[in-house]
Enzyme design. Structure first.
Site, PDB file in Angstrom:
ATOM      1  N   TYR A 172      -0.907  -0.675  10.409  1.00  0.00           N
ATOM      2  CA  TYR A 172      -1.111  -1.045   9.004  1.00  0.00           C
ATOM      3  C   TYR A 172       0.057  -0.545   8.159  1.00  0.00           C
ATOM      4  O   TYR A 172       0.632  -1.293   7.356  1.00  0.00           O
ATOM      5  CB  TYR A 172      -2.425  -0.448   8.504  1.00  0.00           C
ATOM      6  CG  TYR A 172      -2.730  -0.753   7.057  1.00  0.00           C
ATOM      7  CD1 TYR A 172      -3.318  -1.963   6.687  1.00  0.00           C
ATOM      8  CD2 TYR A 172      -2.440   0.169   6.047  1.00  0.00           C
ATOM      9  CE1 TYR A 172      -3.603  -2.244   5.354  1.00  0.00           C
ATOM     10  CE2 TYR A 172      -2.720  -0.101   4.717  1.00  0.00           C
ATOM     11  CZ  TYR A 172      -3.307  -1.309   4.380  1.00  0.00           C
ATOM     12  OH  TYR A 172      -3.586  -1.584   3.058  1.00  0.00           O
ATOM     13  N   SER A 221       0.863  -1.175   0.000  1.00  0.00           N
ATOM     14  CA  SER A 221       0.000   0.000   0.000  1.00  0.00           C
ATOM     15  C   SER A 221       0.897   1.221   0.000  1.00  0.00           C
ATOM     16  O   SER A 221       2.018   1.178   0.536  1.00  0.00           O
ATOM     17  CB  SER A 221      -0.893   0.022   1.250  1.00  0.00           C
ATOM     18  OG  SER A 221      -1.482   1.300   1.430  1.00  0.00           O
TER      19      SER A 221
END
Length: 254
Positions: free
Chosen positions: A157, A144
């Site tokens: 995350y 990501s």
């Protein structure tokens, strides 16, 4: 040309029933490959596999919680019974809990790290003998842009994705003598169930688009096409790289 196909290549894809993982599975099948998908929902896995098999594709699946060590062990026992070698591993599965750093409980932190990072490392270890036997093994890790810059995704995350990027680089060098290439893709906001609550919110969507030069959300197929390319012979001299599929987000300054 064969270098633009994935004819008879065997691919294991985690998180393969929704969003980016499903798009990757569909594309690899369409390019002539075989897929084995995992996800936690047994009914969804079975339904997808049944639909693909009815269409004449070589597809299998198994309900797996990738954060569970025994589930991972059971999966690879099954894979080894099914396939003598494996050509492609796509570590796609991911989860998130959006909070401020000081608000995470140990359990929440462990859930994110076990699912996003520790499972991927374990899958790479377990897949290595099968990928080595292939002679042209490839690993693609789905990261990501949160692993490269601050977003509102939350620290754990982002940490998991940054670490997965470094794992990609290390394994690319470590496994080059085994004829295994290791690369990654880093999407920005993509139309998937995980981010649906954000892109369905007008304020959040406007904030995202304001930072995206291409002024739109990515479609899962735009991520899967890059993943498929990295698995092809056409990309045979590419390893250790992370391609941002982000509509220009990461290079967008003032």
């Amino acid at each position: 040309m064969n270098k633009w196909r994935l004819e008879d290549k065997r691919a294991l894809i985690t998180g393969g029933t929704k969003g980016i993982g499903l798009a990757i599975a569909n594309e690899i099948l369409e390019l002539g490959g075989q897929v084995f998908i995992t996800a936690r929902n047994k009914d969804q896995v079975n339904q997808l596999v049944e639909n693909w098999q009815k269409q004449g594709y070589n597809a299998w699946g198994m309900a797996v919680d990738v954060s569970n060590e025994q589930d991972r062990e059971n999966l690879f026992t099954h894979i080894k019974e099914l396939w003598p070698t494996m050509d492609i591993l796509v570590n796609n599965v991911g989860t998130n809990i959006r909070k401020k750093a000081v608000e995470y409980s140990p359990a929440e932190y462990n859930t994110i790290m076990n699912t996003n990072l520790h499972s991927a490392f374990d899958f790479c270890q377990k897949a290595w003998p099968l990928l080595k036997k292939s002679g042209t093994g490839t690993v693609v890790n789905v990261l990501s842009v949160a692993g490269f810059t601050h977003l509102k995704t939350g620290a754990p995350y982002a940490m998991s994705k940054a670490a997965l990027n470094q794992l990609t680089k290390n394994l690319a060098v470590e496994w080059v003598s085994d004829n295994i290439r290791v690369n990654a893709v880093a999407p920005w906001y993509t139309r998937t169930p995980l981010v649906a609550p954000l892109i369905d919110n007008e304020k959040s969507l406007n904030e995202i688009l304001d930072r995206t030069p291409m002024q739109r959300i990515a479609e899962p197929e735009e991520i899967s096409s890059v993943v498929s390319f990295l698995c092809m012979q056409a990309s045979s001299y590419i390893t250790g790289q992370c391609i941002a599929v982000d509509g220009g987000f990461l290079i967008n300054g003032f």
